[in-house]
Design a protein around this motif. Structure first.
Motif, PDB file in Angstrom:
ATOM      1  N   ILE A 127      47.984-102.377 -36.674  1.00 24.75           N
ATOM      2  CA  ILE A 127      47.202-103.618 -36.729  1.00 24.75           C
ATOM      3  C   ILE A 127      46.244-103.694 -35.546  1.00 24.75           C
ATOM      4  N   LEU A 165      53.464-109.920 -34.949  1.00 23.65           N
ATOM      5  CA  LEU A 165      52.942-108.747 -34.251  1.00 23.65           C
ATOM      6  C   LEU A 165      53.999-108.217 -33.293  1.00 23.65           C
ATOM      7  N   THR A 175      53.786-100.544 -37.241  1.00 21.08           N
ATOM      8  CA  THR A 175      52.911-101.484 -37.950  1.00 21.08           C
ATOM      9  C   THR A 175      52.046-102.263 -36.972  1.00 21.08           C
ATOM     10  N   LYS A 217      49.273-109.767 -43.438  1.00 19.09           N
ATOM     11  CA  LYS A 217      49.912-109.239 -42.229  1.00 19.09           C
ATOM     12  C   LYS A 217      48.947-109.228 -41.051  1.00 19.09           C
ATOM     13  N   VAL A 218      47.728-108.786 -41.301  1.00 17.41           N
ATOM     14  CA  VAL A 218      46.758-108.692 -40.207  1.00 17.41           C
ATOM     15  C   VAL A 218      46.384-110.076 -39.696  1.00 17.41           C
ATOM     16  N   LEU A 224      48.836-101.774 -44.670  1.00 27.91           N
ATOM     17  CA  LEU A 224      48.554-103.108 -44.143  1.00 27.91           C
ATOM     18  C   LEU A 224      47.955-103.991 -45.233  1.00 27.91           C
TER      19      LEU A 224
END
Length: 275
Positions: free
Chosen positions: A247, A238, A243, A167-168, A163
């Motif tokens: 997250i 999301l 992935t 992205k988060v 991550l």
């Protein structure tokens, strides 16, 4: 004093200097028993005299230039006075206010655009109650509590995985959008929306009736909070893949979200991070 008088005065001054130098030369020759030794002194005096002549000539040239510039300056002053009179006569016939301030221009240009962008949900009713201060406070948009690089680095390597910070935080944007969509459905009465708009708003959750969503919002653990359902997670950043699950685990660990289950729905609540 005109130019001719100034020139004649300077000429007379130079002539007097020349006469004085000649007299000095005669006196030096008369007093010196050896005239050959006085040649150096006379040359120095002659050089000084020539330098003075050059300075006087420069002064004369400067005076000539200034004299020639006087008529041009007079014409410029006369033209300026005529222009001033024209402007004064024009100002008498100009209305008191023919221009708008910058703020008025901005307001006039913004208001039509804003009115064109408003959705046409029918005419506004003047008898609708005005929202109180508490209602306005409760209708704030979902918060965006992004994580920092230090928080991400503080996680263990197996939890962080691949991550990245971008992205988060992009997933946090998606979660805020989900929560805002639910909030709009809960607070907007169905009768105030056109039927086709209501159907479009409910299209992403065909299996969830609006009353069921309202019931979830009124439970004690959810009331007054921004939330979304697991079924709302459909991207763009999301998703319910490996992935996306990683997250959610990271955000749950960092205190950005909390989860609860109401009926057969998994409800995710946006939480304020603990400082």
């Amino acid at each position: 004093m005109d130019m001719k008088q100034a020139g004649s005065s300077l000429d007379s001054l130079i002539s007097s200097f020349n006469t004085r130098i000649a007299e000095l030369q005669e006196l030096v020759i008369a007093r010196n028993m050896y005239p050959a030794s006085s040649v150096t002194d006379l040359k120095a005096v002659d050089a000084a005299l020539k330098a003075m002549e050059l300075q006087v000539q420069a002064i004369k040239d400067r005076l000539r230039e200034e004299t020639l510039a006087i008529p041009k300056a007079k014409k410029l002053i006369e033209a300026s006075l005529r222009q001033q009179k024209k402007l004064q006569s024009m100002s008498v016939h100009v209305p008191e206010r023919t221009t708008f301030s910058n703020s008025e221009i901005n307001n006039r240009s913004i208001l039509p655009e804003a009115s064109n962008q408003l959705p046409s949900f029918g005419p506004l009713k003047p008898e609708e109650p005005v929202a109180t201060h508490k209602e306005k406070k409760g209708r704030s948009p979902p918060p965006l509590w992004y994580i920092t690089a230090a928080e991400l680095d503080s996680l263990s390597s197996y939890m962080r995985g691949r991550l990245t910070l971008d992205k988060v935080n992009a997933a946090i944007n998606d979660m805020a959008a989900y929560a805002d969509s639910n909030f709009q459905l809960i607070t907007a009465p169905k009768k105030k929306l056109a039927e086709n708009l209501w159907e479009k708003a409910l299209f992403p959750r065909e299996l969830l009736h609006d009353k069921e969503l309202r019931d979830i919002a009124m439970t004690e653990s959810i009331k007054g909070k921004h939330f979304f359902l697991e079924t709302d997670i459909k991207g763009p950043s999301l998703k319910l893949d490996n992935t996306g699950k990683a997250i959610l685990t990271v955000l749950r660990h960092l205190g950005r979200i909390s989860e609860t289950r109401i009926g057969h729905h998994r409800v995710i609540i946006l939480s304020k991070p603990q400082t």
